[in-house]
Design an enzyme around this catalytic site. Structure first.
Site, short mmCIF file in Angstrom:
data_model
loop_
_atom_site.label_atom_id
_atom_site.label_comp_id
_atom_site.label_asym_id
_atom_site.label_seq_id
_atom_site.Cartn_x
_atom_site.Cartn_y
_atom_site.Cartn_z
N CYS A 74 -9.11 5.18 -5.75
CA CYS A 74 -8.28 4.43 -5.41
C CYS A 74 -8.37 3.93 -4.06
O CYS A 74 -8.20 4.76 -2.98
CB CYS A 74 -6.93 4.77 -5.63
SG CYS A 74 -5.78 4.07 -4.87
N GLY A 75 -8.37 2.57 -3.52
CA GLY A 75 -8.74 2.31 -2.18
C GLY A 75 -7.30 2.52 -1.28
O GLY A 75 -7.42 2.91 -0.18
N HIS A 76 -6.19 2.23 -1.90
CA HIS A 76 -5.16 2.34 -1.32
C HIS A 76 -4.76 3.72 -0.95
O HIS A 76 -4.15 3.97 0.03
CB HIS A 76 -3.91 1.68 -2.16
CG HIS A 76 -3.83 0.27 -2.58
ND1 HIS A 76 -3.68 -0.65 -1.45
CD2 HIS A 76 -3.96 -0.25 -3.73
CE1 HIS A 76 -3.93 -1.94 -2.06
NE2 HIS A 76 -3.99 -1.72 -3.29
N CYS A 77 -5.03 4.79 -2.13
CA CYS A 77 -5.15 6.05 -1.82
C CYS A 77 -5.87 6.62 -0.61
O CYS A 77 -5.60 7.28 0.34
CB CYS A 77 -5.41 7.01 -3.02
SG CYS A 77 -4.48 6.38 -4.36
#
Length: 527
Positions: A74-77
């Site tokens: 996950c890029g947001h993570c």
């Protein structure tokens, strides 16, 4: 009433007692899974790494526990990870009674199901071992914001003020200070005040019941006062003794009056601009490198006071990196100085008629005209390309969309896309193949429209790609396609006249970004 509210007040003020530690009155709050014996919970960068076995142990050992459910892909993570670790370090340096942890969601499906995790990252805050009702975190994604949110849950959300020296010290340290003046700190209004203070992280809160402070600040009854180092310097919110302190009313008052009369748009201010819950935003586009443009700011500010709470006045410097704002309003930098007004709920945009001088009077008149419904909103549209219908995939813009999409003799399938959208790029070959397959069918049109540069009266586009089917006929019917984005499924959909079996899987769309630099953990990546 005061006696009943005292335990709640003590908890909100961060005063702990021997009761209620991990249990509900009358016994344990839930039956926990079997705990691992002698297992040491590993750490990474100051963050506990939990799994289905060790979560119950962590809940037992840590009375305040923040857990991030993440996915390795996950890029947001990945963007959150260093801020989350930094928040843990800040809190550890203060010896704050709170611990940060994380769970690999895809590796722990039982936990994601138990806690209703539907996207990444999802953060849950657990207190006193209560596994059944964690609080979901929707606050800032920067380290200091995360840390402050947690501080106000494990400690006092407002400072108790006993004398003028304490008030002045608080006001000297912060640009915006909110002080609740209450004659009786056991009243229910104080509970409301402290509850609001837990989440209003961009303001510092204090409260007092001292008569000499009431007198010092010219108060005779319970009042919430916002002190600020700009504009009017102070705004009062008297408490209505009949109805009490309303959380929503107070929140709106504080957000409205904590804003500058005129705010410059940038990455730091945009989260607060869009959190202000003021629906109408008036933007003055200027080039701040030019003296004649800077001189206009005085008149712009002069027009603002009567509209406080109704219209948010914002300046946008076209000489800095604000091209995305210019594009959103269909403007070029050389058109400055100019005004635009937008209602952020309807996203309708308004422009003055013709070129007007920027004066306090003209700015006020434009605002009033829009608010009174005397100005028609405008829609963005690119020019119609000369070859718009020469390729298999037809090119639509705002100016030709209505004519093509609602042609009663055609079945029109339209892709609404964003040039930067990765999902749109991935499906492009399938869309081209679909257009090639049906290019000889005169009753079928495969088209695309750049939804970042064109707006439609009929509907708004909220995610990319969005696929809509406009079947032939006079009733202007619109069917949204939400299934698999491949040639075979597209073809089934068209051949059946815009229908698919209900069991067909769906694919997510990327949410359309707003003008602001969002400050919360949204959007999440879907499971």
């Amino acid at each position: 009433m005061g006696r009943r509210l005292l335990p709640v007040l003590l908890l909100l003020l961060g005063v702990s007692g021997s009761w209620g530690q991990g249990e509900e009155p009358g016994g344990p709050s839930e039956v926990l899974p079997e705990e691992p014996i002698g297992e040491e919970v590993p750490k990474e960068d100051g963050i506990l790494v939990l799994n289905n076995r060790t979560l119950s142990l962590a809940l037992k050992d840590h009375s305040a526990l923040m857990v991030e459910f993440y996915a390795p892909w996950c890029g947001h993570c990945q963007a959150l990870a260093p801020e989350y670790s930094k928040a843990a370090a800040l809190l550890a340096a203060e010896s704050a009674a709170v611990t940060l942890a994380k769970v690999d969601g895809p590796a722990e499906p039982e936990l994601t199901k138990e806690f209703g995790v539907v996207g990444y990252p999802t953060l849950k805050f657990f207190q006193n071992g209560n596994r059944t009702n964690p609080e979901e975190y929707v606050g800032p994604k920067k380290a200091e914001g995360i840390a402050e949110w947690l501080r106000r849950r494990v400690g006092p959300s407002a400072t108790r003020l006993e004398d003028e020296e304490g008030v002045q010290a608080l006001m000297a340290k912060w640009d915006v200070v909110v002080i609740g003046f209450f004659q009786d700190l056991q009243e229910e209004d104080v509970v409301t005040f402290l509850a609001l203070a837990r989440d209003a992280l961009d303001m510092t809160f204090g409260l007092t019941d001292q008569p000499q402070l009431f007198e010092k600040f010219g108060l005779t009854k319970d009042t919430v006062v916002l002190f600020k180092k700009f504009d009017e310097g102070r705004a009062d919110f008297p408490v209505d003794k009949e109805t009490g302190l309303d959380l929503g009313d107070l929140s709106r008052f504080l957000v409205t009056h904590s804003m500058h009369l005129v705010t410059e748009f940038n990455s730091q201010t945009s989260p607060k601009i869009f959190a202000a819950r003021i629906l109408n935003h008036l933007l003055l586009f200027v080039n701040q490198t030019l003296a004649q443009h800077r001189e206009l700011l005085t008149d712009f500010r002069e027009a603002a006071p009567p509209f406080r709470g109704q219209v948010l006045f914002v300046t946008v410097d076209v000489a800095t990196d604000n091209s995305h704002v210019l594009n959103y309003f269909g403007l070029k930098a050389e058109e400055a100085p100019t005004l635009r007004l937008i209602n952020v709920e309807t996203t309708k945009k308004y422009a003055p008629t013709g070129v007007i001088p920027i004066t306090a009077a003209s700015v006020a008149a434009f605002c009033q005209a829009v608010l009174h419904g005397e100005v028609k909103h405008y829609l963005l549209s690119q020019e119609i390309p000369p070859d718009w219908d020469q390729r298999p995939v037809k090119t639509l813009v705002g100016k030709n969309f209505e004519q093509v999409a609602f042609d009663e003799t055609k079945n029109v399938f339209v892709k609404f896309y964003a040039p930067w959208c990765s999902h749109c790029k991935e499906m492009a070959p399938a869309w081209e193949a679909l257009a090639e397959k049906y290019r000889d069918r005169e009753d079928i049109v495969i088209a695309e429209l750049d939804a970042t540069a064109n707006e439609l009266e009929a509907f708004s586009v909220h995610g990319y790609p969005t696929l809509k089917f406009f079947p032939a006929g006079p009733d202007r019917k619109v069917i949204e396609y939400k299934s698999t984005r491949d040639l075979e499924t597209f073809s089934k959909f068209l051949d059946s006249g815009g229908a698919l079996p209900s069991e067909e899987p769906k694919e997510p769309a990327v949410p359309a970004p707003e003008v602001q630099a969002n400050s919360t953990l949204s959007p999440k990546e879907e499971l």
